[in-house]
Design an enzyme around this catalytic site. Structure first.
Site: not given
Ligand code: PEP
Length: 254
Positions: A172, A232-233, A96, A211, A10-11, A94
């Site tokens: 993303g 993710g998204g 990020e 993605s 979910w970040k 990750h």
């Protein structure tokens, strides 16, 4: 039948109300299946909420841990704290974190080791940047990310670990690696691990992330060396996440 892992990252998203709606929806649509593990990784502040809300067949993971066991590290969360909260998994390395929070290969190896010391299963993320792919460095980058962890810890820790191949250019961006591109890297990851341990190389779950959505998940999960997805998204949208889960479910029923 291979086991598939469907992991929601979910970040830094969600709030108490939206989390509750999302988890209630997932609880309704995800069934007990010995061949599928669904894992939700919310922000730290919502771990307790998700632990309470989720059905028992769903597991919970954190998105990071400190590279230190405990002490004067303001703002950090340790592996032992996550163990204390009955968390099962933790995402480590990750892209990020690598890019924005200076998580180097050395720090990632420390986090990986501490995850194991605290009975957490690490989901170790590796992957190349767009420039690295364009210049033909994909496998060497992934190799050095994996080998640096093995050589600072030990290969045996990979018996109870998960690897996630996440090409940075696909995270993303809406641009997914084709299933063939992903499969090629996953195959190479197993070859890298074979230098150390044949059994671990063949049995370790290797997830694809970048993605993933309801439309592309089936093709990805069908590939022989792909054992699910780190999402993710699309994991923030209940319907899309459940479509990904259902793609896995159909494959495990075939
Ligand atoms: C991720 O953050 O791990 C990820 C794969 O994100 P997305 O699915 O949005 O590309």
């Amino acid at each position: 039948m291979k086991k598939l892992f469907i992991v929601a990252n979910w970040k830094m998203n969600g709030n108490k109300i939206s989390n509750e709606q999302l988890v209630n929806y997932i609880n309704e649509k995800v069934y007990e299946n010995p061949n599928i593990e669904v894992i939700i990784c919310p922000p730290f502040t919502y771990l307790t909420q998700i632990l309470k809300l989720k059905a028992t067949r769903i597991k919970v993971g954190a998105q990071n841990i400190s590279e230190s066991q405990n002490g004067a590290f303001t703002g950090e969360i340790s592996g032992s704290m996550l163990q204390d909260m009955n968390i099962d998994y933790v995402i480590i390395g990750h892209s990020e974190r690598r890019q924005m929070y200076s998580d180097t290969n050395t720090i990632i190896a420390q986090k990986f080791e501490l995850a194991h010391q605290n009975n957490l299963i690490p989901i170790l993320c590796v992957g190349e940047s767009l420039n690295e792919r364009k210049t033909g460095q994909t496998i060497s980058v992934v190799e050095s990310q994996i080998k640096s962890v093995i050589e600072s810890t030990c290969i045996e820790l990979f018996t109870k670990s998960i690897i996630a191949y996440e090409p940075v250019w696909a995270i993303g961006t809406g641009e997914t690696a084709s299933s063939e591109q992903a499969e090629e890297v996953h195959f190479n990851i197993r070859s890298i691990l074979k230098e150390y341990d044949l059994n671990i190389a063949t049995s370790i779950p290797i997830l694809y992330g970048g993605s993933v959505n309801g439309a592309n998940s089936k093709d990805l999960f069908t590939m022989g060396n792909i054992n699910g997805g780190l999402i993710g998204g699309a994991s923030l949208n209940g319907e899309e996440f459940v479509k990904i889960y259902q793609a896995a479910e159909r494959l495990t029923n075939e």
